[in-house]
Design a protein around this motif. Structure first.
Motif, PDB file in Angstrom:
ATOM      1  N   LEU A 161       0.824  -1.192   0.000  1.00  0.00           N
ATOM      2  CA  LEU A 161       0.000   0.000   0.000  1.00  0.00           C
ATOM      3  C   LEU A 161       0.863   1.248   0.000  1.00  0.00           C
ATOM      4  CD1 LEU A 161      -2.935   1.076   0.232  1.00  0.00           C
ATOM      5  CD2 LEU A 161      -2.656   0.993   2.705  1.00  0.00           C
ATOM      6  N   CYS A 162       1.856   1.275   0.890  1.00  0.00           N
ATOM      7  CA  CYS A 162       2.766   2.403   1.009  1.00  0.00           C
ATOM      8  C   CYS A 162       3.843   2.028   2.014  1.00  0.00           C
ATOM      9  CB  CYS A 162       2.032   3.673   1.463  1.00  0.00           C
ATOM     10  SG  CYS A 162       1.325   3.546   3.139  1.00  0.00           S
ATOM     11  N   SER A 163       4.760   2.950   2.269  1.00  0.00           N
ATOM     12  CA  SER A 163       5.712   2.815   3.364  1.00  0.00           C
ATOM     13  C   SER A 163       5.431   3.906   4.391  1.00  0.00           C
ATOM     14  CB  SER A 163       7.151   2.920   2.860  1.00  0.00           C
ATOM     15  OG  SER A 163       7.467   1.838   2.018  1.00  0.00           O
ATOM     16  N   ILE A 164       5.943   3.703   5.594  1.00  0.00           N
ATOM     17  CA  ILE A 164       5.718   4.663   6.675  1.00  0.00           C
ATOM     18  C   ILE A 164       7.052   4.994   7.339  1.00  0.00           C
ATOM     19  CG2 ILE A 164       4.614   5.062   8.909  1.00  0.00           C
ATOM     20  CD1 ILE A 164       2.425   3.161   8.075  1.00  0.00           C
ATOM     21  N   ARG A 165       7.302   6.271   7.510  1.00  0.00           N
ATOM     22  CA  ARG A 165       8.485   6.699   8.248  1.00  0.00           C
ATOM     23  C   ARG A 165       8.283   6.467   9.740  1.00  0.00           C
ATOM     24  NH1 ARG A 165       8.025  10.670   3.973  1.00  0.00           N
ATOM     25  NH2 ARG A 165       6.224  11.458   5.123  1.00  0.00           N
ATOM     26  N   ARG A 166       9.395   6.348  10.467  1.00  0.00           N
ATOM     27  CA  ARG A 166       9.351   6.187  11.920  1.00  0.00           C
ATOM     28  C   ARG A 166      10.229   7.248  12.582  1.00  0.00           C
ATOM     29  NH1 ARG A 166      10.619  -0.038  13.039  1.00  0.00           N
ATOM     30  NH2 ARG A 166      11.993   0.212  11.234  1.00  0.00           N
ATOM     31  N   PRO A 167       9.706   8.462  12.716  1.00  0.00           N
ATOM     32  CA  PRO A 167      10.514   9.520  13.312  1.00  0.00           C
ATOM     33  C   PRO A 167      10.696   9.323  14.818  1.00  0.00           C
ATOM     34  CG  PRO A 167       8.275  10.286  12.961  1.00  0.00           C
ATOM     35  CD  PRO A 167       8.361   8.927  12.324  1.00  0.00           C
ATOM     36  N   LEU A 168      11.791   9.889  15.325  1.00  0.00           N
ATOM     37  CA  LEU A 168      12.031   9.942  16.770  1.00  0.00           C
ATOM     38  C   LEU A 168      11.382  11.222  17.282  1.00  0.00           C
ATOM     39  CD1 LEU A 168      13.539   8.611  19.177  1.00  0.00           C
ATOM     40  CD2 LEU A 168      15.458  10.127  18.641  1.00  0.00           C
ATOM     41  N   VAL A 169      10.441  11.090  18.212  1.00  0.00           N
ATOM     42  CA  VAL A 169       9.642  12.244  18.636  1.00  0.00           C
ATOM     43  C   VAL A 169       9.633  12.389  20.157  1.00  0.00           C
ATOM     44  CG1 VAL A 169       8.144  12.086  16.601  1.00  0.00           C
ATOM     45  CG2 VAL A 169       7.496  10.917  18.710  1.00  0.00           C
ATOM     46  N   ILE A 270       8.888   1.257   7.379  1.00  0.00           N
ATOM     47  CA  ILE A 270       8.168  -0.014   7.395  1.00  0.00           C
ATOM     48  C   ILE A 270       7.072   0.026   6.332  1.00  0.00           C
ATOM     49  CG2 ILE A 270       8.618  -0.748   9.763  1.00  0.00           C
ATOM     50  CD1 ILE A 270       6.069   0.589  10.633  1.00  0.00           C
ATOM     51  N   ASN A 271       6.793  -1.130   5.764  1.00  0.00           N
ATOM     52  CA  ASN A 271       5.805  -1.210   4.690  1.00  0.00           C
ATOM     53  C   ASN A 271       4.421  -1.531   5.240  1.00  0.00           C
ATOM     54  OD1 ASN A 271       7.745  -0.746   2.702  1.00  0.00           O
ATOM     55  ND2 ASN A 271       8.197  -2.925   2.497  1.00  0.00           N
ATOM     56  N   VAL A 272       3.422  -0.969   4.597  1.00  0.00           N
ATOM     57  CA  VAL A 272       2.030  -1.335   4.850  1.00  0.00           C
ATOM     58  C   VAL A 272       1.587  -2.200   3.684  1.00  0.00           C
ATOM     59  CG1 VAL A 272      -0.315  -0.515   5.254  1.00  0.00           C
ATOM     60  CG2 VAL A 272       1.624   0.836   6.061  1.00  0.00           C
ATOM     61  N   ASN A 273       1.253  -3.458   3.965  1.00  0.00           N
ATOM     62  CA  ASN A 273       0.887  -4.410   2.928  1.00  0.00           C
ATOM     63  C   ASN A 273      -0.546  -4.894   3.100  1.00  0.00           C
ATOM     64  OD1 ASN A 273       3.541  -4.946   1.467  1.00  0.00           O
ATOM     65  ND2 ASN A 273       4.132  -5.297   3.593  1.00  0.00           N
ATOM     66  N   LEU A 274      -1.219  -5.082   1.980  1.00  0.00           N
ATOM     67  CA  LEU A 274      -2.522  -5.741   1.959  1.00  0.00           C
ATOM     68  C   LEU A 274      -2.260  -7.192   1.583  1.00  0.00           C
ATOM     69  CD1 LEU A 274      -4.500  -3.006   0.012  1.00  0.00           C
ATOM     70  CD2 LEU A 274      -4.516  -3.408   2.470  1.00  0.00           C
ATOM     71  N   VAL A 275      -2.604  -8.106   2.470  1.00  0.00           N
ATOM     72  CA  VAL A 275      -2.215  -9.507   2.328  1.00  0.00           C
ATOM     73  C   VAL A 275      -3.463 -10.378   2.235  1.00  0.00           C
ATOM     74  CG1 VAL A 275      -0.968 -11.410   3.415  1.00  0.00           C
ATOM     75  CG2 VAL A 275      -0.125  -9.077   3.646  1.00  0.00           C
ATOM     76  N   THR A 276      -3.424 -11.320   1.291  1.00  0.00           N
ATOM     77  CA  THR A 276      -4.514 -12.290   1.150  1.00  0.00           C
ATOM     78  C   THR A 276      -3.921 -13.692   1.101  1.00  0.00           C
ATOM     79  OG1 THR A 276      -4.466 -12.059  -1.265  1.00  0.00           O
ATOM     80  CG2 THR A 276      -6.036 -10.680  -0.057  1.00  0.00           C
ATOM     81  N   PRO A 277      -4.723 -14.717   1.383  1.00  0.00           N
ATOM     82  CA  PRO A 277      -4.219 -16.094   1.339  1.00  0.00           C
ATOM     83  C   PRO A 277      -3.719 -16.468  -0.049  1.00  0.00           C
ATOM     84  CG  PRO A 277      -6.317 -15.999   2.486  1.00  0.00           C
ATOM     85  CD  PRO A 277      -6.129 -14.664   1.832  1.00  0.00           C
ATOM     86  N   LEU A 293      -9.317   0.552  -0.269  1.00  0.00           N
ATOM     87  CA  LEU A 293      -8.273   0.921   0.694  1.00  0.00           C
ATOM     88  C   LEU A 293      -7.102   1.598  -0.005  1.00  0.00           C
ATOM     89  CD1 LEU A 293      -8.285  -2.228   3.010  1.00  0.00           C
ATOM     90  CD2 LEU A 293      -9.305   0.006   3.455  1.00  0.00           C
ATOM     91  N   VAL A 294      -6.724   1.084  -1.167  1.00  0.00           N
ATOM     92  CA  VAL A 294      -5.651   1.728  -1.923  1.00  0.00           C
ATOM     93  C   VAL A 294      -6.045   3.152  -2.295  1.00  0.00           C
ATOM     94  CG1 VAL A 294      -4.380   1.681  -4.110  1.00  0.00           C
ATOM     95  CG2 VAL A 294      -4.701  -0.432  -2.811  1.00  0.00           C
ATOM     96  N   GLU A 295      -7.256   3.313  -2.738  1.00  0.00           N
ATOM     97  CA  GLU A 295      -7.760   4.625  -3.144  1.00  0.00           C
ATOM     98  C   GLU A 295      -7.695   5.637  -2.010  1.00  0.00           C
ATOM     99  OE1 GLU A 295     -12.124   6.584  -4.286  1.00  0.00           O
ATOM    100  OE2 GLU A 295     -11.788   4.428  -4.556  1.00  0.00           O
ATOM    101  N   HIS A 296      -8.029   5.201  -0.804  1.00  0.00           N
ATOM    102  CA  HIS A 296      -8.161   6.150   0.310  1.00  0.00           C
ATOM    103  C   HIS A 296      -6.930   6.251   1.211  1.00  0.00           C
ATOM    104  CE1 HIS A 296     -12.403   5.786  -0.840  1.00  0.00           C
ATOM    105  NE2 HIS A 296     -12.609   6.906  -0.180  1.00  0.00           N
ATOM    106  N   LEU A 297      -6.063   5.257   1.185  1.00  0.00           N
ATOM    107  CA  LEU A 297      -4.931   5.280   2.118  1.00  0.00           C
ATOM    108  C   LEU A 297      -3.577   5.489   1.457  1.00  0.00           C
ATOM    109  CD1 LEU A 297      -5.927   2.389   4.554  1.00  0.00           C
ATOM    110  CD2 LEU A 297      -6.111   4.850   4.950  1.00  0.00           C
ATOM    111  N   ALA A 298      -3.433   5.098   0.198  1.00  0.00           N
ATOM    112  CA  ALA A 298      -2.119   5.182  -0.439  1.00  0.00           C
ATOM    113  C   ALA A 298      -1.634   6.623  -0.578  1.00  0.00           C
ATOM    114  CB  ALA A 298      -2.155   4.517  -1.817  1.00  0.00           C
ATOM    115  N   HIS A 299      -2.559   7.580  -0.541  1.00  0.00           N
ATOM    116  CA  HIS A 299      -2.166   8.983  -0.685  1.00  0.00           C
ATOM    117  C   HIS A 299      -2.418   9.783   0.596  1.00  0.00           C
ATOM    118  CE1 HIS A 299      -1.483   8.391  -4.976  1.00  0.00           C
ATOM    119  NE2 HIS A 299      -2.606   7.718  -5.011  1.00  0.00           N
ATOM    120  N   ALA A 300      -2.456   9.090   1.715  1.00  0.00           N
ATOM    121  CA  ALA A 300      -2.554   9.787   3.013  1.00  0.00           C
ATOM    122  C   ALA A 300      -1.294  10.645   3.207  1.00  0.00           C
ATOM    123  CB  ALA A 300      -2.680   8.767   4.137  1.00  0.00           C
ATOM    124  N   PRO A 301      -1.387  11.720   3.981  1.00  0.00           N
ATOM    125  CA  PRO A 301      -0.232  12.634   4.114  1.00  0.00           C
ATOM    126  C   PRO A 301       1.017  11.981   4.689  1.00  0.00           C
ATOM    127  CG  PRO A 301      -1.956  13.144   5.727  1.00  0.00           C
ATOM    128  CD  PRO A 301      -2.540  12.182   4.751  1.00  0.00           C
TER     129      PRO A 301
END
Length: 307
Positions: A161-169, A270-277, A293-301
């Motif tokens: 779906l996308c990747s996500i950064r992991r900032p130190l906050v 880290i990656n966000v994956n949509l997984v099916t059997p 889900l791709v339509e609404h989440l892949a372009h989240a800020p």
């Protein structure tokens, strides 16, 4: 007709295995308990082996029953997908999607999407299980899962779906009091919060953004948890710092309640994956949910799109 698969009996068997009860399986399938009992007996005679241990108080799978359960689930899923794709009803997704997702991601980003999804697909229902523990989606009977982690099972079908950064906050108040670290070596004198579901919870490995220099540091935390959302109150209260998935702290960063530090250093995304059997067929309802889900989440800020 001895060689024709008894799909009805396999369906009843998987429901009995899932519920652990003849009575519950009968209720869910809308049939009588004797029908359930006869189907299991028929299947055991056909296979020449016991599938279930039965006592007056309990019911459990035999080793053979346990090994056949996953294959039966896949058989029925493929049969259902084939029927769906072959029927005119495939044009209109319908039925139940059983889905698994991490707790915080599910509550914060999936649940708010459901009203729009149900508006678009009024004949599709969702059974959502939220947990931060690893779930075997095949043995669990899930149609779809969201994995915010590296995938370890190569047999599953996955769509990134996308990747996500992991900032130190940390909060500005904490940083004003204890200083803003600029190098990973400085973290040893700071209070850290530790997410226990990572491969090396107390060992953070950073890479410099421009030089590719790496530095690993051992951290010791006052809070240890398998759900990073639990850190937020203590972070905002100025009691420490933490590595957080950006989707979880996006709003707090925008409001200035939290601040990113060590911006020249990063932990691997880290990656966000949509997984099916595994298998070649997906029902129309599962495909509809994936595309939604791709339509609404892949372009989240906070989403980093794959290159």
């Amino acid at each position: 007709m001895q060689n024709v698969p008894d799909l009805e009996a396999w369906t009843i068997f998987t429901r009995v295995a899932e519920t652990g009860s003849f009575a519950k399986a009968a209720e869910q399938l809308g049939i009588s308990q004797p029908t359930v009992s006869k189907a299991i007996a028929r299947l055991e005679r056909r296979l020449g082996t016991m599938l279930l241990y039965r006592t007056t108080r309990s019911l459990s799978l035999t080793p053979t029953g346990e090994s056949l359960r996953e294959r039966a689930l896949q058989l029925l899923a493929d049969a259902e997908a084939f029927e769906t794709e072959a029927s005119a009803g495939a044009l209109e997704p319908h039925g139940l999607v059983r889905m698994n997702a991490p707790m915080s991601f599910g509550l914060k980003y999936l649940a708010p999407l459901f009203p729009a999804f149900f508006e678009r697909y009024p004949s599709v229902d969702i059974d959502l299980s939220l947990t931060d523990q690893f779930v075997d989606i095949v043995s669990g009977g899930y149609d779809l899962a969201i994995r915010v982690a590296d995938l370890t099972d190569s047999s599953l079908r996955a769509r990134q779906l996308c990747s996500i950064r992991r900032p130190l906050v940390a909060s500005p108040a904490y940083l004003d009091k204890h200083g803003r670290p600029r190098h990973p070596s400085e973290l040893e004198r700071h209070t850290s919060f530790i997410y226990t579901n990572s491969p090396t919870p107390e060992y953070w490995r950073f890479t410099h953004a421009t030089s590719d220099e790496e530095y690993a540091v051992a951290v010791h935390g006052r809070i240890r948890t398998n759900n990073a959302e639990a850190f937020l109150p203590a972070l905002i209260a100025g009691q420490g710092l933490a590595l957080q998935p950006e989707y979880l702290v996006w709003d707090e960063l925008q409001r200035g309640e939290l601040e990113q530090v060590m911006c020249d250093w990063r932990i691997a995304d880290i990656n966000v994956n949509l997984v099916t059997p595994p298998g070649m067929l997906r029902t129309a309802r599962v495909t509809a949910l994936i595309e939604f889900l791709v339509e609404h989440l892949a372009h989240a800020p906070w989403a980093v799109l794959a290159a």
